[in-house]
Design an enzyme around this catalytic site. Structure first.
Site, short mmCIF file in Angstrom:
data_model
loop_
_atom_site.label_atom_id
_atom_site.label_comp_id
_atom_site.label_asym_id
_atom_site.label_seq_id
_atom_site.Cartn_x
_atom_site.Cartn_y
_atom_site.Cartn_z
N ALA A 110 -26.03 -48.67 41.49
CA ALA A 110 -26.72 -47.40 41.27
C ALA A 110 -25.86 -46.23 40.80
O ALA A 110 -26.38 -45.26 40.26
CB ALA A 110 -27.43 -46.98 42.56
N ALA A 111 -24.53 -46.28 41.03
CA ALA A 111 -23.70 -45.10 40.75
C ALA A 111 -23.52 -44.87 39.25
O ALA A 111 -23.38 -45.84 38.51
CB ALA A 111 -22.33 -45.27 41.41
N PRO A 112 -23.53 -43.61 38.81
CA PRO A 112 -23.62 -42.36 39.59
C PRO A 112 -25.05 -41.88 39.86
O PRO A 112 -25.23 -40.76 40.30
CB PRO A 112 -22.89 -41.35 38.69
N GLY A 113 -26.06 -42.70 39.58
CA GLY A 113 -27.41 -42.31 40.02
C GLY A 113 -28.39 -41.92 38.93
O GLY A 113 -29.47 -41.40 39.22
N GLY A 114 -28.02 -42.17 37.66
CA GLY A 114 -28.90 -41.80 36.55
C GLY A 114 -30.29 -42.39 36.69
O GLY A 114 -31.29 -41.74 36.37
N LYS A 115 -30.33 -43.64 37.16
CA LYS A 115 -31.65 -44.29 37.27
C LYS A 115 -32.24 -44.06 38.65
O LYS A 115 -33.45 -43.86 38.79
CB LYS A 115 -31.54 -45.76 36.91
N ARG A 138 -17.40 -44.39 43.44
CA ARG A 138 -18.56 -44.09 42.58
C ARG A 138 -19.78 -43.76 43.45
O ARG A 138 -20.64 -42.96 43.05
CB ARG A 138 -18.84 -45.26 41.64
N CYS A 231 -25.95 -52.12 29.29
CA CYS A 231 -25.73 -51.30 28.10
C CYS A 231 -24.82 -52.07 27.16
O CYS A 231 -23.84 -51.54 26.64
CB CYS A 231 -25.17 -49.92 28.46
#
Ligand code: SAM
Length: 455
Positions: A110-115, A138, A231
């Site tokens: 999950a880091a840094p939490g964009g999603k 992170r 990505c």
């Protein structure tokens, strides 16, 4: 930009007559995006309020490109958590993932939490959001973004997927695996990724992905959905990772993802072993959309009525343990709390998400909403509580206009000459909370969390 020869040969093979378009996309500017945090503000309200030059990202409901001269990370609205800065393509997984109220959702990498911050916004404070990242450093950045976004129903952890799976068997309705990958899709955005790329690294990441997926699968309920994203472009890390997983997990099937202008589809010819229809998955290319590269696939775990139920943890807190908080709540807060969900850990008071299993033995950075500290004779509210509030939920409010220089001075930690009521005051900008200040003896003490200050 110099790209490794082997990489270029692989891309030629993958892209065929689109190869030149891909190569020339490196000469174009990269795009910058912000995603409106609908937990705090509706998209239309933000667009009205926004001082930025916004242009809609057409495959999202709340994502916008901003102008080259805009500086959204240096704006009070950023400090109020009204948006998250995110590369446009990276918005796609959480945008395409349908989240229902009360879902139990896991963001495994999950880091840094964009999603995570978008998944949390979609839950609107209901259900549970478990955010995990194996890297403890992170995960700290993740925690800040979760708290700044005002998400109150999350656990933030730094664990291996294997260990997590023994605590949350068949617990989640939705799981996102935004997997570690070779990052080929981010070469234009972050050129430092190029020097770490090799065929070997593609193989290594593909092995890591293959070990993560089965653990995630065991945490998903039957009838649940698992989204996989990277990505990167390499089929080894996308179609092949997923097809290998499907070969061993017949209870899963690919689900069709929606189409938008410029979206490409996954490549069935790269599936490993059996044939799968990868046209259901999505590939994003920098020469086809205004954004970087991404791959997204959605899997469904067929509904085979599982019998497993996690044992749910209940705190056995008593009214007398929280007397100081109850006094604070009565004086300042207009929200109800379910006492069964309150928990005290080392004099810190937390509001736990509903229906979570025992977490003993896990590396936890946050167990629910950190409400504040129980001191000797008083309760001291936290920055996370301020960030999670709506203006109406606090009695004493000092609301500043965005152009008032006191806003930035407050965010810098300065003491301000403001009226305010005695006791705790919630400092807001244009109705959106920033943090607390406390008035005693005619002095308004700035309580904005020092670790988040405006620099
Ligand atoms: C692509 S990044 C995640 C980006 C994040 N989802 C976002 O949108 O901000 C992948 C993350 O996976 C983490 N990671 C690497 N190996 C992992 C593993 N075995 N289990 C869980 N997370 C892992 C990395 O630390 C990294 O933060």
């Amino acid at each position: 930009m110099i790209l490794p020869e082997i990489y270029l040969a692989r891309m030629k093979e993958l892209l065929k007559d689109e190869y030149n378009d891909y190569i020339t996309s490196f000469d174009k500017e990269r795009y910058y995006g912000l995603r409106i945090n609908n937990l705090k503000i509706d998209t239309t309200d933000f667009v009205k309020l926004s001082p930025f030059n916004l242009d809609k990202i057409h495959w999202t409901s709340n994502g916008y490109y901003y102008g080259n001269n805009d500086k959204p990370s240096k704006h009070p609205y950023y400090y109020a958590g009204l948006y998250y800065l995110q590369e446009p393509s990276a918005m796609t997984p959480a945008e395409l993932f349908k989240i229902d109220l009360n879902d139990k959702v896991l963001d495994l990498c999950a880091a840094p939490g964009g999603k995570s911050t978008e998944l949390g916004a979609k839950l609107k404070g209901t259900g549970v959001l478990v955010c995990n990242d194996i890297s403890a450093s992170r995960a700290k950045a993740l925690l800040k973004n979760i708290e700044l976004s005002g998400i109150s129903n999350s656990l933030v952890l730094s664990e291996t997927p294997e260990k997590l799976s023994s605590y949350f068997p068949e617990y989640f309705d939705k799981i996102l695996i935004d997997a570690p990958c070779s990052g080929e899709g981010m070469f234009r955005k972050d050129t430092s990724m190029i020097k770490n790329w090799s065929e070997e690294s593609v193989k290594n990441y593909s092995n890591i992905q293959r070990t993560i997926l089965p653990h995630a699968a065991s945490m998903l309920k039957s009838g649940g959905y698992m989204m996989y994203s990277t990505c990167t472009f390499s089929p080894e890390e996308n179609e092949q990772t997923i097809s290998r997983f499907l070969n061993d997990h017949k209870e899963f099937e690919l689900v069709d993802l929606p189409d938008f202008k410029g979206f490409d589809r996954g490549r069935s010819e790269y599936a490993f072993g059996y044939e799968y229809d990868f046209s259901k998955a999505v590939r994003l290319w920098p020469h086809k959309i205004k954004g970087e590269g991404h791959f997204v696939a959605l899997l469904y775990k067929k509904d085979e009525a599982s019998s497993y139920r996690c044992k749910i943890y209940n705190s056995n807190i008593k009214e007398k343990d929280i007397e100081l908080f109850s006094k604070f709540k009565k004086e300042f807060l207009n929200i109800d709390f379910d006492i069964k969900r309150l928990s005290i850990i080392k004099d810190k008071l937390y509001y736990m998400p509903d229906e979570i299993p025992s977490l003993k033995g896990l590396r936890l950075l946050r167990t629910g909403l950190y409400l504040g500290d129980i001191k000797k004779n008083r309760f001291e509210p936290s920055q996370a509580l301020a960030s999670s509030l709506k203006i109406k939920q606090f009695n004493n409010v000092i609301d500043l206009e965005v152009n008032d220089d006191k806003v930035i001075r407050y965010l810098k930690g300065e003491t301000l000459q403001l009226q305010g009521m005695n006791g705790w005051n919630l400092i807001c900008v244009d109705n959106y909370p920033l943090g607390f200040a406390k008035k005693s003896n005619n002095l308004l003490k700035n309580k904005y969390y020092s670790g988040w200050r405006w620099m």
